[in-house]
Design a protein around this motif. Sequence first.
Motif, PDB file in Angstrom:
ATOM      1  N   ALA A   3       0.840  -1.185   0.000  1.00  0.00           N
ATOM      2  CA  ALA A   3       0.000   0.000   0.000  1.00  0.00           C
ATOM      3  C   ALA A   3       0.874   1.233   0.000  1.00  0.00           C
ATOM      4  CB  ALA A   3      -0.916  -0.018   1.219  1.00  0.00           C
ATOM      5  N   ASN A 747      -8.819   2.924  -4.234  1.00  0.00           N
ATOM      6  CA  ASN A 747      -9.976   2.242  -3.655  1.00  0.00           C
ATOM      7  C   ASN A 747     -10.984   3.302  -3.233  1.00  0.00           C
ATOM      8  OD1 ASN A 747     -11.812   0.670  -2.320  1.00  0.00           O
ATOM      9  ND2 ASN A 747     -10.442   0.046  -0.666  1.00  0.00           N
ATOM     10  N   ASP A 751     -14.524  -0.548   1.972  1.00  0.00           N
ATOM     11  CA  ASP A 751     -14.098  -1.918   2.266  1.00  0.00           C
ATOM     12  C   ASP A 751     -12.620  -2.094   1.945  1.00  0.00           C
ATOM     13  OD1 ASP A 751     -16.752  -2.660   2.910  1.00  0.00           O
ATOM     14  OD2 ASP A 751     -17.176  -2.917   0.760  1.00  0.00           O
ATOM     15  N   THR A 752     -12.007  -3.077   2.601  1.00  0.00           N
ATOM     16  CA  THR A 752     -10.629  -3.449   2.275  1.00  0.00           C
ATOM     17  C   THR A 752     -10.646  -4.404   1.076  1.00  0.00           C
ATOM     18  OG1 THR A 752      -9.909  -3.214   4.566  1.00  0.00           O
ATOM     19  CG2 THR A 752      -8.527  -4.553   3.116  1.00  0.00           C
ATOM     20  N   GLN A 754      -8.823  -7.044  -1.113  1.00  0.00           N
ATOM     21  CA  GLN A 754      -7.724  -7.992  -1.037  1.00  0.00           C
ATOM     22  C   GLN A 754      -7.445  -8.589  -2.417  1.00  0.00           C
ATOM     23  OE1 GLN A 754      -9.005 -10.804   1.917  1.00  0.00           O
ATOM     24  NE2 GLN A 754      -8.214  -9.588   3.620  1.00  0.00           N
ATOM     25  N   THR A 776      -3.058  -5.355  -1.489  1.00  0.00           N
ATOM     26  CA  THR A 776      -4.211  -5.132  -0.621  1.00  0.00           C
ATOM     27  C   THR A 776      -4.391  -3.640  -0.424  1.00  0.00           C
ATOM     28  OG1 THR A 776      -3.873  -7.224   0.526  1.00  0.00           O
ATOM     29  CG2 THR A 776      -5.194  -5.553   1.650  1.00  0.00           C
ATOM     30  N   ALA A 778      -6.407  -0.625   1.542  1.00  0.00           N
ATOM     31  CA  ALA A 778      -7.272  -0.241   2.657  1.00  0.00           C
ATOM     32  C   ALA A 778      -8.392   0.658   2.140  1.00  0.00           C
ATOM     33  CB  ALA A 778      -6.443   0.475   3.719  1.00  0.00           C
ATOM     34  N   PRO A 779      -9.426   0.897   2.923  1.00  0.00           N
ATOM     35  CA  PRO A 779     -10.509   1.790   2.479  1.00  0.00           C
ATOM     36  C   PRO A 779      -9.968   3.161   2.076  1.00  0.00           C
ATOM     37  CG  PRO A 779     -11.164   0.602   4.452  1.00  0.00           C
ATOM     38  CD  PRO A 779      -9.726   0.287   4.231  1.00  0.00           C
ATOM     39  N   ASP A 781      -7.800   3.939   0.077  1.00  0.00           N
ATOM     40  CA  ASP A 781      -6.347   3.949  -0.073  1.00  0.00           C
ATOM     41  C   ASP A 781      -5.998   3.947  -1.566  1.00  0.00           C
ATOM     42  OD1 ASP A 781      -3.714   3.926   0.501  1.00  0.00           O
ATOM     43  OD2 ASP A 781      -3.645   1.890   1.321  1.00  0.00           O
ATOM     44  N   SER A 808     -12.882  -7.809   1.522  1.00  0.00           N
ATOM     45  CA  SER A 808     -12.581  -8.456   2.803  1.00  0.00           C
ATOM     46  C   SER A 808     -13.868  -8.753   3.560  1.00  0.00           C
ATOM     47  CB  SER A 808     -11.669  -7.531   3.628  1.00  0.00           C
ATOM     48  OG  SER A 808     -11.395  -8.105   4.879  1.00  0.00           O
TER      49      SER A 808
END
Length: 907
Positions: A3, A747, A751-752, A754, A776, A778-779, A781, A808
């Motif tokens: 990330a 993103n 939600d995360t 994956q 992956t 993150a929200p 991100d 996720s």
Amino acid sequence: MTAAENVCYTLINVPMDSEPPSEISLKNDLEKGDVKSKTEALKKVIIMILNGEKLPGLLMTIIRFVLPLQDHTIKKLLLVFWEIVPKTTPDGRLLHEMILVCDAYRKDLQHPNEFIRGSTLRFLCKLKEAELLEPLMPAIRACLEHRHSYVRRNAVLAIYTIYRNFEHLIPDAPELIHDFLVNEKDASCKRNAFMMLIHADQDRALDYLSTCIDQVQTFGDILQLVIVELIYKVCHANPSERARFIRCIYNLLQSSSPAVKYEAAGTLVTLSSAPTAIKAAAQCYIDLIIKESDNNVKLIVLDRLIELKEHPAHERVLQDLVMDILRVLSTPDLEVRKKTLQLALDLVSSRNVEELVIVLKKEVIKTNNVSEHEDTDKYRQLLVRTLHSCSVRFPDMAANVIPVLMEFLSDSNEAAAADVLEFVREAIQRFDNLRMLIVEKMLEVFHAIKSVKIYRGALWILGEYCSTKEDIQSVMTEVRRSLGEIPIVESEIKKEAGELKPEEEITVGPVQKLVTEMGTYATQSALSSSRPTKKEEERPPLRGFLLDGDFFVAASLATTLTKIALRYVALVQEKKKQNSFVAEAMLLMATILHLGKSSLPKKPITDDDVDRISLCLKVLSECSPLMNDIFNKECRQSLSHMLSAKLEEEKLSQKKESEKRNVTVQPDDPISFMQLTAKNEMNCKEDQFQLSLLAAMGNTQRKEAADPLASKLNKVTQLTGFSDPVYAEAYVHVNQYDIVLDVLVVNQTSDTLQNCTLELATLGDLKLVEKPSPLTLAPHDFANIKANVKVASTENGIIFGNIVYDVSGAASDRNCVVLSDIHIDIMDYIQPATCTDAEFRQMWAEFEWENKVTVNTNIVDLNDYLQHILKSTNMKCLTPEKALSGPCYWPHKNPCKESGNGLKSWR
């Protein structure tokens, strides 16, 4: 790939076909497994952290059960693990567990194994936490006195990095390293220490250099390179220091290292414009070109010499080194020779042209003695063109060049012979005093010419410039010798009596299309490239051309015979001799017409050639003053006009080049501010070391538009919509034949995501080098993904694909976002180049524009054959008004019944 907030130093391939292990199984392997199991478990932990997983429960397990191990593989993996693992709490405080890690690495810094010490010091260069580094400072200082150079040079790097990031941890670093440098003996350690002083405390670096400036030649090459860089930067920032260090740069020109000599020569040119400095740098470049075996190095250094020549003040200095530059011709590479000859030609003057011509003549003679190489013919062609240019610019040299080059008219390489012929044609027109010499040499080699194209050109020159009756009679003798016994048809029938076969099917083979200077086509019969039989080898050359069906040379011969016959009539007063010569010329034309209409040649004579020969027969039968002027004056005037236009074009191009070199600034020119302009836009000296670094990294860019920000934004392609769960856009960077896609992935959900993977595919001759790794997000991100694409050919290509990801905690299938296509334009990686008209016509003729089809037919007339094709395909003859798609005209000897004219309109 991690990330965006996590900095990743190491990339490890992720196997896509295996399920990620659970945290419990990893903890069990790390606690109770053997060394091999712990190694594999630690690798899996590193990969999961790189993919964005948070594994806080394993940190203490690794400290307790893995950190005390002495296995070297474990220690290497731990260096990677501590590099990527989060070392602070969410509020930014250092984790308490890291105190134990710090103590472990303090012990490694005191380890008796020098590899462990050195690798630990390299790891410390990547730490960004001052609290971790502070307890280790005494051990790092102690490593400067270690017996092994590997530990000492890494200790210097660690001190430099810590001083640059956290100066308060070691405020006396410059003084410490200066004392270390004075007493150090190892070259690599001295280089690292000196490099640190250059960036941390330049005054101390200069003080040290002043104390040992006379011993610079004895230093290792890696230290000498750093010294050159320091001198360049100091003198670039403060020109008054040049006198202090210029002698040191002169000494480094004698270094045993080619890299040091190259950098020293470049630095010397930028620091001084004195003729002695330029000459020393140029001589250094020439020595590098001659001694280095790598052709790429030769080309790079040649480019530096060419850059020197572009400066008007330096050109005079380089002119004295032309003979040294010509030593580079010993290199077998054609591209190096081509650049060398062009550079020598640009530098030639009246002072050195004679020596240049002597060297080039020797090189031309050498090409006959060496074994045939694939580039020998091309090299000979380059030499001929260079000698041609020298003779045009310096007419006094033409008399020395012509006798040598005339021998190549009989060369098997048609391209080189064509260049010689072009040179001879220009020389005989421009230099009246050389006409006798050229005609004499042309008559000597005329019988040995093998190429029909060269034969036609030689015929034209002899017919145009033979002015005495002796020369005219010699031309007639050579023509009769080359034609053989006449009448041709009767002699051939007698020769092959009993072997002459009845007329069989005639093969209409492919013809060669020649392109004129106006862009139109001229058609020449294709000649067989197969090895001639014994009987064909015994034939005289002109007779062989005619029997092969090439009657274009017969038309040229008719024109030549007409010119010399008309000139002979004007020179000789005796009527009997006049009639005898004209009759002989007409006999030759008549026997060629008879041969063309017979079945002996492989291809029948064309209507155009019949018309030309018939016209020449009529001119000779009438001998009117008007025709005499057209044949003996107008042709030469046309050549004169063409050569004058060519000379004017060359003068204009030279004038433009000279205007480019003279940079003038007008009083009302706008002022360019460095901070507001793109790189390389201002006319000022730039940091050569920085430019070299950018070039090595592939970051050199073409000159962009006036607004550099706008030019970069033009290369950004939006791949998804703003309302899509994942927004993506790509920056397309083209570097020669490599395309790098820098894709920004955002993103836009809460939600995360994956296993977010960028899947790409290509159309055209594009090849994806490696598959981007999943990540992956993150929200809200974002992350950047790079993809490399190789270009295989000069064609447009398309890159397309999609982004797939898992949410996720959701049990649904994988989600997919389709990306917009990225169109790759060939103009982004094609570099412009130039070629002469002759080269263009040759390449145009060689290019396969259409598929050639060999047709076996007994129809000998082309118009009849086309009519047969039209009937067999039910194609109708159309008038221009009826042709819907536009008429295609074909000349026809009979008027079209529908259109009422002499053109057939058909489709």
